[in-house]
Scaffold this motif. Sequence first.
Motif, mmCIF file in Angstrom:
data_model
loop_
_atom_site.group_PDB
_atom_site.id
_atom_site.type_symbol
_atom_site.label_atom_id
_atom_site.label_comp_id
_atom_site.label_asym_id
_atom_site.label_seq_id
_atom_site.Cartn_x
_atom_site.Cartn_y
_atom_site.Cartn_z
ATOM 1 N N ARG A 298 42.787 69.168 35.198
ATOM 2 C CA ARG A 298 44.489 70.391 35.564
ATOM 3 C C ARG A 298 44.833 70.036 36.769
ATOM 4 O O ARG A 298 45.394 71.249 37.259
ATOM 5 N N THR A 299 43.776 69.348 38.032
ATOM 6 C CA THR A 299 43.864 69.671 39.144
ATOM 7 C C THR A 299 44.524 71.528 39.767
ATOM 8 O O THR A 299 45.440 71.386 40.391
ATOM 9 N N LEU A 300 43.838 72.178 39.086
ATOM 10 C CA LEU A 300 43.901 73.492 38.858
ATOM 11 C C LEU A 300 43.140 73.879 40.977
ATOM 12 O O LEU A 300 44.292 74.574 41.377
ATOM 13 N N ALA A 301 42.560 72.893 41.082
ATOM 14 C CA ALA A 301 42.282 73.434 42.960
ATOM 15 C C ALA A 301 43.525 73.800 43.538
ATOM 16 O O ALA A 301 44.217 74.159 44.361
ATOM 17 N N GLU A 302 43.998 72.475 43.372
ATOM 18 C CA GLU A 302 45.097 71.854 44.772
ATOM 19 C C GLU A 302 46.977 73.096 44.264
ATOM 20 O O GLU A 302 47.399 73.002 44.791
ATOM 21 N N LYS A 303 46.502 73.022 42.387
ATOM 22 C CA LYS A 303 47.798 74.307 41.700
ATOM 23 C C LYS A 303 47.327 75.246 42.658
ATOM 24 O O LYS A 303 48.710 76.216 43.044
ATOM 25 N N PHE A 304 46.372 76.140 43.201
ATOM 26 C CA PHE A 304 45.470 77.181 43.513
ATOM 27 C C PHE A 304 45.995 77.056 45.208
ATOM 28 O O PHE A 304 45.877 78.592 45.936
ATOM 29 N N ASN A 305 46.018 76.744 45.478
ATOM 30 C CA ASN A 305 46.784 76.583 46.888
ATOM 31 C C ASN A 305 47.965 76.497 47.696
ATOM 32 O O ASN A 305 48.885 75.728 47.250
ATOM 33 N N ALA A 306 47.718 77.625 48.643
ATOM 34 C CA ALA A 306 49.042 78.688 48.989
ATOM 35 C C ALA A 306 49.751 77.165 49.004
ATOM 36 O O ALA A 306 50.834 77.445 49.714
ATOM 37 N N ASN A 307 49.473 75.620 50.188
ATOM 38 C CA ASN A 307 49.784 74.897 50.638
ATOM 39 C C ASN A 307 50.951 74.529 49.961
ATOM 40 O O ASN A 307 51.579 73.758 50.203
ATOM 41 N N SER A 308 50.547 74.439 48.667
ATOM 42 C CA SER A 308 51.304 73.583 47.272
ATOM 43 C C SER A 308 51.694 74.766 46.920
ATOM 44 O O SER A 308 52.253 74.056 45.485
ATOM 45 N N VAL A 309 51.326 75.633 46.457
ATOM 46 C CA VAL A 309 52.421 76.750 45.695
ATOM 47 C C VAL A 309 53.965 76.712 45.623
ATOM 48 O O VAL A 309 54.318 77.033 46.678
#
Length: 315
Positions: A298-309
């Motif tokens: 689910r690529t959650l690590a990327e989604k939880f990154n503030a730079n990609s939120v």
Amino acid sequence: METLSSIECFVRAAEAGSFAEAARRLGLTPAAVGKNVAKLESGLGVRLFLRSTRSLSLTEAGERFLAEVSGGLASIQGAVANLASSQGQPAGTLKVSMGMAFGRDYILPHLADFLARYPAIVPDWHFDNRPVDLIGQGFDAAIGGGFELPPGVIARQLGPGHRVLLAAKDYLARHPAIESPDDLARHDGILLRSPQTGRVRAWPLRTRDNQQASFELKMRMAMSDPEAACHAALQGLGVTLVSTVHALPHLQSGSLERVLPDWYVDTGGLSLYFSAQKLLPAKTRVFIDFIVERFRERTLAEKFNANSVPMRGSP
């Protein structure tokens, strides 16, 4: 097995400093714990505890015995748990601690798939925003962030631990523009108290290129739960700072917007915690692998990154 039970009672009583607390953790009565420890002392021919009406402390021999058996006990229990399976499948009660909203939104939706894959496992999941004593309270695993790693526990990082500033669109429309961290001092803050200390912690803001700045919000109110803080922000009551785990649903729906979207707080990582024992029970091992797999899919690590939120939801 009686000897193993007696050793476990001894180890838990030594960790807790109390027969009553050891009994609570083991699901026994204090009398049963005391009887098992007495049986162990009788078999060994040595006193392990100094007892009084108010305290329980280890003797010198008890301290040596604890150091020698505590690691071995975990390995034996892991071996027993791995053998106690149904037709070769991981089995047993899986005791896991996780945050309330995080568990509900990101872990619980996968429960049916997990049980379809491992039908002999019985989830015993505890939803609490406070960190737990993983080993002392008998948890197989815990999911959280910003915790100090205690002895005997290791962590597998699932994603970044970032926090972002949020506010409702109508609040931002009614108040002076926020263009830099210094502007926050003029705005109402919906602040979060630590569930461990009860204090409101001052966090430094940072950017992707490592600029840093301190900031301060006027305390309009304080909450101990990040979801409650988000719901207060939804009412246009001020600016709040919450983890991206809690912020993401509100940003995706457009109900809240990011304030100073180039800035965020880095609190470390969101991790899955478990015992460092060499022979991890199969039920725990497959749970860890399953959660890591789902986070990757689910690529959650990327989604939880503030730079990609996202700053806000789609119009």
